[in-house]
Design a protein around this motif. Structure first.
Motif, short mmCIF file in Angstrom:
data_model
loop_
_atom_site.label_atom_id
_atom_site.label_comp_id
_atom_site.label_asym_id
_atom_site.label_seq_id
_atom_site.Cartn_x
_atom_site.Cartn_y
_atom_site.Cartn_z
N ASN A 1 -4.31 11.30 11.84
CA ASN A 1 -4.58 9.99 12.45
C ASN A 1 -4.75 8.95 11.36
N SER A 2 -3.59 8.51 10.89
CA SER A 2 -3.56 7.43 9.90
C SER A 2 -2.34 6.60 10.25
N PHE A 3 -2.15 5.53 9.49
CA PHE A 3 -0.89 4.80 9.60
C PHE A 3 0.20 5.68 9.00
N MET A 4 1.37 5.59 9.55
CA MET A 4 2.52 6.41 9.15
C MET A 4 2.74 6.46 7.63
N ALA A 5 2.40 5.36 6.94
CA ALA A 5 2.69 5.25 5.51
C ALA A 5 2.05 6.37 4.69
N THR A 6 0.91 6.88 5.14
CA THR A 6 0.23 7.93 4.36
C THR A 6 1.15 9.15 4.23
N PRO B 1 -7.35 12.00 1.44
CA PRO B 1 -8.23 11.60 2.54
C PRO B 1 -8.00 10.12 2.85
N VAL B 2 -8.14 9.75 4.09
CA VAL B 2 -7.95 8.35 4.50
C VAL B 2 -9.31 7.78 4.93
N HIS B 3 -9.69 6.67 4.32
CA HIS B 3 -10.97 6.04 4.68
C HIS B 3 -10.72 5.19 5.94
N GLY C 1 0.81 -1.22 0.00
CA GLY C 1 0.00 0.00 0.00
C GLY C 1 0.84 1.27 0.00
N THR C 2 2.01 1.18 0.61
CA THR C 2 2.90 2.35 0.65
C THR C 2 3.38 2.67 -0.77
N ASP C 3 3.73 1.63 -1.53
CA ASP C 3 4.08 1.83 -2.94
C ASP C 3 2.92 2.46 -3.70
N HIS D 1 -5.25 1.87 17.25
CA HIS D 1 -4.95 2.42 15.92
C HIS D 1 -5.29 3.90 15.90
N TYR D 2 -4.35 4.74 16.19
CA TYR D 2 -2.93 4.59 16.41
C TYR D 2 -2.60 5.39 17.65
N PRO D 3 -1.65 4.95 18.45
CA PRO D 3 -1.43 5.62 19.74
C PRO D 3 -0.82 7.02 19.62
N GLU E 1 -7.21 8.74 -2.93
CA GLU E 1 -7.82 8.10 -1.76
C GLU E 1 -6.84 7.13 -1.10
N ASP E 2 -6.66 7.23 0.19
CA ASP E 2 -6.00 6.16 0.92
C ASP E 2 -7.09 5.19 1.34
N ALA E 3 -7.27 4.17 0.50
CA ALA E 3 -8.32 3.17 0.73
C ALA E 3 -7.72 1.88 1.28
N CYS E 4 -6.55 2.01 1.92
CA CYS E 4 -5.82 0.82 2.39
C CYS E 4 -6.60 0.03 3.43
N GLN E 5 -7.62 0.66 4.06
CA GLN E 5 -8.42 -0.05 5.06
C GLN E 5 -9.87 -0.21 4.58
N ALA E 6 -10.13 0.05 3.31
CA ALA E 6 -11.54 0.22 2.90
C ALA E 6 -11.92 -0.56 1.64
N GLY F 1 1.19 -12.30 2.08
CA GLY F 1 2.44 -11.55 2.19
C GLY F 1 2.10 -10.10 1.88
N GLU F 2 3.06 -9.37 1.30
CA GLU F 2 2.84 -7.96 1.01
C GLU F 2 2.30 -7.78 -0.41
N ALA F 3 1.37 -6.87 -0.58
CA ALA F 3 0.89 -6.51 -1.92
C ALA F 3 0.05 -5.25 -1.81
C1 LIG Z 1 -4.34 3.79 6.16
C2 LIG Z 1 -3.16 3.04 5.63
N1 LIG Z 1 -2.38 3.62 4.71
C3 LIG Z 1 -1.33 2.98 4.18
C4 LIG Z 1 -0.99 1.70 4.57
C5 LIG Z 1 0.25 1.07 3.99
O1 LIG Z 1 0.03 -0.17 3.41
P1 LIG Z 1 1.21 -1.28 3.39
O2 LIG Z 1 1.41 -1.73 4.79
O3 LIG Z 1 0.66 -2.35 2.50
O4 LIG Z 1 2.41 -0.63 2.81
C6 LIG Z 1 -1.79 1.04 5.50
C7 LIG Z 1 -1.52 -0.34 5.88
O5 LIG Z 1 -1.04 -0.71 6.87
C8 LIG Z 1 -2.89 1.73 6.06
O6 LIG Z 1 -3.66 1.15 6.99
#
Ligand SMILES: Cc1ncc(COP(=O)(O)O)c(C=O)c1O
Length: 353
Positions: free
Chosen positions: A69-74, A115-117, A45-47, A295-297, A141-146, A177-179
């Motif tokens: 308030n998202s995962f760091m990757a955004t 925007p993050v879903h 998802g980061t890619d 998610h997430y402290p 869209e960050d749809a990584c959770q949606a 695995g990862e994708a």
């Molecule tokens: C909101 C959000 N954005 C981005 C990512 C990054 O995805 P990945 O872990 O597949 O690189 C994640 C996944 O953990 C996520 O939950």
């Protein structure tokens, strides 16, 4: 199980390990599922986020707006382009980007909005897209959770210029695995991301631009094709579990339950409640055998890695309060009714009077 073994066998017999026909088939199927013209399989998802931004031309000196308030990757994806993440706070009910605060954050250098879903509920896309359109700014869209979530009948990933998905094993649609993948209707964007994920190759050993190795594994493509068939049923199971949690917690004033805004279909990647003294509650529940998560402290703007932005505590009060109060209860399709009852009873015992 047999069908996965068979899929492995097919990938192995054809040596289609990196990219190839199994990835291409999944791309076609996932695009159809998301109601987009294209899907491009990538490494994670980061890619997906990073290559989408690169393909849109985001680079050094640019700003990209997202939420804290998202995962760091955004935010990482923004930084990996050499751009600066600019944050706007979230809406207190849906935990997604507050469109009312978006306009004020847009500046000359703003090149995209993400925007993050969050947790599986689409952000308020109509309002966000209206602001974006006024400024001519693309929305990714960050749809990584949606996976499979809907906004007024349209799928997450089909709402902005690009939709970014993670198929990390724990996601609603998880690989072995990862994708990841990018969905888009824009054929030019699709072509750019296809080139970028494969070392910038326009033809074999002809590198038009500097890219990266962000291809999806063939095995993941084959696995994801099989699992995609079960996604709708799995999402429905999650929604049913959320409804039972809601019912059992309805009479509990010490718990803030997740709200689903009108016109949005939540896929409950995470069922997060809000409670006071969250860390104590988490520990007490763990001692009684119920492992919850957070998610997430720490919101992204308060992460050590982003200290250089100079954003102090208090800058994004809703995100910061949520980070203190969020408690993610167990959520996966295979949960049983009695397990949910046990979680809720345990939670009630563990809350402060
Ligand atoms: C909101 C959000 N954005 C981005 C990512 C990054 O995805 P990945 O872990 O597949 O690189 C994640 C996944 O953990 C996520 O939950």
């Amino acid at each position: 199980m047999e069908e996965f073994v068979d899929a492995f066998r097919q990938v192995t017999e054809t040596s289609a390990f990196a990219g190839g026909p199994f990835v291409a088939r999944f791309e076609t199927e996932f695009a159809a599922y998301c109601q987009t013209r294209h899907a491009v399989g990538v490494g994670n998802g980061t890619d997906a986020l990073w290559l989408s931004l690169l393909a849109l031309g985001v680079g050094p000196g640019d700003e990209v707006i997202t939420v804290p308030n998202s995962f760091m990757a955004t935010a990482e994806a923004i930084s990996l382009c050499g751009a600066k993440p600019v944050f706007v706070d979230i809406d207190e009910r849906t935990y997604t980007m507050d469109p009312a605060q978006l306009e004020a954050a847009i500046r000359m250098r703003t090149q995209a909005i993400i925007p993050v879903h969050l947790f599986g509920q689409p952000a308020d896309m109509d309002a966000i897209l209206a602001v974006a359109r006024r400024h001519g700014t693309p929305v990714v869209e960050d749809a990584c959770q949606a996976h499979g979530a809907e906004y007024h009948g349209r799928k997450a990933g089909a709402l902005g210029v690009a939709g970014c998905f993670s198929f990390y094993p724990g996601k609603n649609l998880g690989a072995f695995g990862e994708a990841g993948a990018v969905t888009t209707d824009d054929s030019e964007l699709q072509a750019k991301i296809q080139t970028l994920r494969d070392h910038g190759q326009a033809a074999k050993y002809r590198h038009a631009v500097i890219g990266w190795n962000a291809r999806m594994d063939g095995i993941q493509g084959a696995v994801l094709s099989l699992k995609l068939r079960r996604l709708s049923a799995a999402n429905q199971a999650r929604r049913d579990h959320a409804q039972l949690y809601d019912q059992l917690l309805a009479d509990e004033p010490r718990v803030v339950r997740p709200a689903v805004a009108a016109g949005r279909t939540h896929v409950f990647h995470i069922y997060a409640v809000r409670v006071r003294d969250r860390d104590e509650v988490l520990q007490r529940m763990a001692a009684r055998g119920v492992n919850c998560a957070i998610h997430y402290p720490v919101p992204i703007h308060l992460q050590e890695a982003y200290a250089f932005l100079g954003l102090r505590a208090g800058r994004f009060p809703v995100s910061e309060r949520c980070a203190r109060e969020f408690l993610s209860l167990p959520m996966y399709p295979e949960l049983r009714e009695e397990q949910i009852e046990f979680v809720v009873n345990t939670l009630k015992e563990c809350l402060r009077p």
